[in-house]
Design an enzyme around this catalytic site. Sequence first.
Site, PDB file in Angstrom:
ATOM      1  N   LEU C  64       2.935 -20.711  -6.353  1.00  0.00           N
ATOM      2  CA  LEU C  64       3.257 -21.548  -7.513  1.00  0.00           C
ATOM      3  C   LEU C  64       2.039 -21.757  -8.394  1.00  0.00           C
ATOM      4  O   LEU C  64       2.114 -21.626  -9.615  1.00  0.00           O
ATOM      5  CB  LEU C  64       3.811 -22.894  -7.051  1.00  0.00           C
ATOM      6  N   ALA C  65       0.892 -22.088  -7.785  1.00  0.00           N
ATOM      7  CA  ALA C  65      -0.296 -22.355  -8.594  1.00  0.00           C
ATOM      8  C   ALA C  65      -0.810 -21.071  -9.248  1.00  0.00           C
ATOM      9  O   ALA C  65      -1.052 -21.031 -10.457  1.00  0.00           O
ATOM     10  CB  ALA C  65      -1.382 -22.993  -7.727  1.00  0.00           C
ATOM     11  N   ARG C 352       5.757 -38.387   6.619  1.00  0.00           N
ATOM     12  CA  ARG C 352       5.775 -37.318   7.615  1.00  0.00           C
ATOM     13  C   ARG C 352       4.880 -37.593   8.815  1.00  0.00           C
ATOM     14  O   ARG C 352       5.249 -37.298   9.951  1.00  0.00           O
ATOM     15  CB  ARG C 352       5.319 -36.021   6.953  1.00  0.00           C
ATOM     16  N   LEU C 467       4.991 -28.718  -4.262  1.00  0.00           N
ATOM     17  CA  LEU C 467       5.469 -27.903  -5.380  1.00  0.00           C
ATOM     18  C   LEU C 467       4.968 -28.507  -6.678  1.00  0.00           C
ATOM     19  O   LEU C 467       4.544 -27.818  -7.598  1.00  0.00           O
ATOM     20  CB  LEU C 467       6.991 -27.839  -5.360  1.00  0.00           C
TER      21      LEU C 467
END
Lengths: 236, 247, 663
Positions: C64-65, C352, C467
């Site tokens: 993505l980056a 998480r 993301l």
Amino acid sequence: MTCVATPTLVKGSRSTRSTIALKILMAVTGLVFIGYVLLHMYGNLKVFAGQEAFDEYAHHLRTFGEPMLPYGGLLWVIRAVLLLSVIGHAYSAFALWSRASKARTHKYVMMKAVTATLSSRMMRWGGVALLLFVVFHLLHLTTHTINVNGDPGSPYERLVSSFQPGQWWVAVIYLLAMLALAMHLRHGVFSVSQTLGYSNNARSRARANFAGVFLAVVIAGGFALVPLSILFGIVD
Amino acid sequence: MKIKLKIWRQPNAGTKGAMHDYDLAEVSEDMSFLEMLDLLNENLNEQGEDPVAFDSDCREGICGTCSLMINGQAHGPDVATTCQLHMRSFKDGDTITVEPWRAEAFPVLKDLIVDRSAFDRIIQSGGFISANTGSAPEANNLPVEKAKADRAFDVATCIGCGACVAACPNGSASLFVGAKITHLGELPQGQPERDMRVVDMVAQADYEGFGGCTNIGECTAACPKEIPQDVISQLNKDLRTAMKHGH
Amino acid sequence: MTESTTTRVSDAADYFTLGDAIADTKAPHDVSVPQMWEERKAHANLVNPANRRKIKVIMVGTGLAGASAAATLGEAGYHVESFCYQDSPRRAHSIAAQGGINAAKNYRNDGDSVYRLFYDTVKGGDFRSRESNSWRLAEVSASIIDQCVAQGVPFAREYGGLLDNRSFGGVQVSRTFYARGQTGQQLLIGAYQALERQVAAGTVTTHTRHEMLELVVVDGVAKGIIVRDMVTGEIETHLGDAVVLATGGYGNVYFLSTNAMGCNVTAAWRAHRKGAYMGNPCYTQIHPTCIPVSGENQSKLTLMSESLRNDGRIWVPKKKEDCAKDPRDIPEEDRDYYLERIYPAFGNLVPRDIASRQAKYMCDDGRGVGPEVDGVRRGVYLDFADAIDRLGLEAVKTKYGNLFDMYKQITAENPYELPMRVYPAVHYVMGGLWVDYDLESNVSGLFVAGEANFSDQGANRLGASALMQGLADGYFVLPYTIANYLAHPAERIDESHPAVVEAKQAVEERINHFLTVNGTRSVDSYHKELGHLMWEYCGMERSKEGLTHAIESIRELKADFWKNVKVLGTADTLNQSLERAGRVADFLELGELMCIDALNRRESAGGHFRAESQTPDGEAERIDEEFAYVAAWEWGGEDGHTPVLHQEALSYEAIEMKARSYK
């Protein structure tokens, strides 16, 4: 420094030069054939109305459109359209066939067909078989070159005498050809719908599939009735 | 369980290859197919034999890197990528034939690895919506009918693995191209470039040497993402429309 | 050991040297945090459009980056050379992200705002992220959604045609945009298509199946990279005006993780060895809902999206003797919905790290479920029976169908009938190369984006934020900050420069070494052993004793690796063992540094839980007066030299630093 990716992108692409254009040509010419065999099959069924009706029908085909058209004019128009369609259909078939064989020159050691119907896999050889049959059929009942029987003046007689049990092999050739036609239509009709873009959802795809089976049964079945009826003495 | 493997070995693109036989014991049902090949490679390495080269990356069925023609089926007998195929789909004593994807547009690089960059070039030729960064309008300005958005998503799940090409008797990429055409064509953002997109992408696919489609459906059956044959009809329709518009 | 809090000797004192403190000098500190990004953009240098094509940017990684940055720089007119080890840019592991992407759009009118997203990020990160970066991340989040929608990313929509949202762990608003369970895939395909569009436009050249093996640095300035063509084995040099590493995380140091097989630290580690600081390497995110390990030969772990915790309920049996039973036969009163019990406010949606640790405790307590592996049942139930009753089977199928299918494919169990079994697994690393506000490392001209940098996520990352960060960096941050650098680029060098020759030679020597050791052990066996050490001692819970043991063991393993590894084949072909050998060599060095970092950080913060630092009721205890800093590690040199620790102090002005509680 080496650049691996992007050797070439196509410049100036045109829709008409694509494989899909070839497929469209095949689909449209296929449609012409579907229309033709449907009418041809319908006409053949006149044989059940007796000799007079059948011969009258054959004669009428030649006088159709008079006086605008000369005697037999319509038939020649149809023949011309059919001839062009055959050329178009065969050309696109052979062009696509050759593309496909170039697309995979190294064959698999093992390859399974999962969903392909028999008819879809027989399109090419089936098409060749039909082409050979058409040649035979023309030599047989149009130009009267081979297997000359009966009075040339009565199409009915020519027809009936051709399929007598004494020369059962003629009927067998026709029946096998009808089987090939059925298979070709079964996949061909579906394919026309796919190629022309009319089955772009699950429902229309199911309809196209049904139409393929339906037309295959109706047309090939309708054609097959004639030799079968003669062979078994229903028509004489 | 014990299995026999017949695997295509080819040192590099320029050298001829051949099928080789291997026996593998201690295969467990819970292994994935690729973990089974990992085990084979550990053994080969032990014996001083060059391990079998094969592609894999995410091993969770989404990156599209893994391939393999397994017993004559792309990605093997399950509707899933090879990495998601588990050995429980085979029986003790089975012989498994493993081959690379076969297509002129996907040349073999080594053993079971092929070059699928043709797919990238097809995307380059038009598989995008031209929207420069920074030029986008507010996202909710343009509502998209849910049915269309859902369909766009369904076909956008294509992972570009190439199974459609591998399974197609014509080596056609129509399912791959059709999926992208349908994805972008369903969305309002995709309309301005719709005609040129289909013409360019199909031209590129032809140029790469993929075959034409004969609508037999093997691609769909092999597709791990179950992209339907509909998209090929949509592709054909879009091309016909472009033809009508004179492109 | 002295116990005075200010001067306490580090647990890791024997393993490092303390260096000078460092600070981010790029964020404009004369304005308040919310104004910083506007201010930075307003005064950053610009590059004339006509000059851009003469400027070459080297972009490593196409996730993505990397893909979004390469596309955006290409659109702006720069000459970009993009590299990835995969066979196509589209395969980068961003593709596997399932759940969604956060954005402060407030479409639900539930009180969301840039501030809230910022607040949640910093709090979720347990006050170990840099405030200015986290704010900027929240600030640009909304533009990401606009951009992706314009590209044709098929986000989930409501019947009215507008974008749908869902909620995610650790927050109380609904701000997560998603595309069923394949959000990462859809976003990456969007970025990939934008990238390929630039390839066609001629601004970007992609080099697939190329692996970066060295960074070329001259006088503290990054000049280019050395890569290996993984098909031909050719060692190539690529020089440019700036180098961007968008090479993802190093979770594979644990061998078993949710990362792709090829994910590695080599690019980042090579940069580290050339002077770039490694920030907070011990910050690892353990994802609570992965499919449990099933056997010895397992090569990877599969994550089940966190979004499942929206509707699924997590439980274990109250009684140990019930653990082997069919879960459907365990009555409601004998089930312990432990997250709902311990954290009533957040229930199953706690962050998480908390969800993971609690699962570990339940299993350590002997109440785990599923098959016994090494004598312990490592799994907890994630149950959809209530959700199916409440929403109906169809609704559950629509929302989670693909995840359920995936679970069934892997485990051969049907989650519509049986509760799923899940267990934590390594998923993401918050640590990475240290960067300033401009995403530039301490090596001038070396930029780091996405998961590869030490990030805006602090000690723990919230769901649906990876993301967001990847695309924020690539689309909206880096293009501005790198332009500032490129406006006055350093002088270029050519391939005959001694630094290039030396770097290339080092790469070749290393490759030759691997191929000529002729040892007895496979690369994978070393990787597995390292992974086991890391998971055991530098995993969900870390202690001084364990970490010290791990450091010594890793050192021995490393020494053995270099003497005894067995790599077959040659250098001039596609050689996957050789590729892996190089990666494992770097993982061994990284693993050691991670343990040293973990040993030094004698506090519990986010994903880093030190057994020695917990509250009386077993919750993580942060020690702000000692550890409110980013640990930026400088490479000390080969064996015998210790790494140097540079501390960047963290202070908070837009948010009050307080103990994180989800109770």
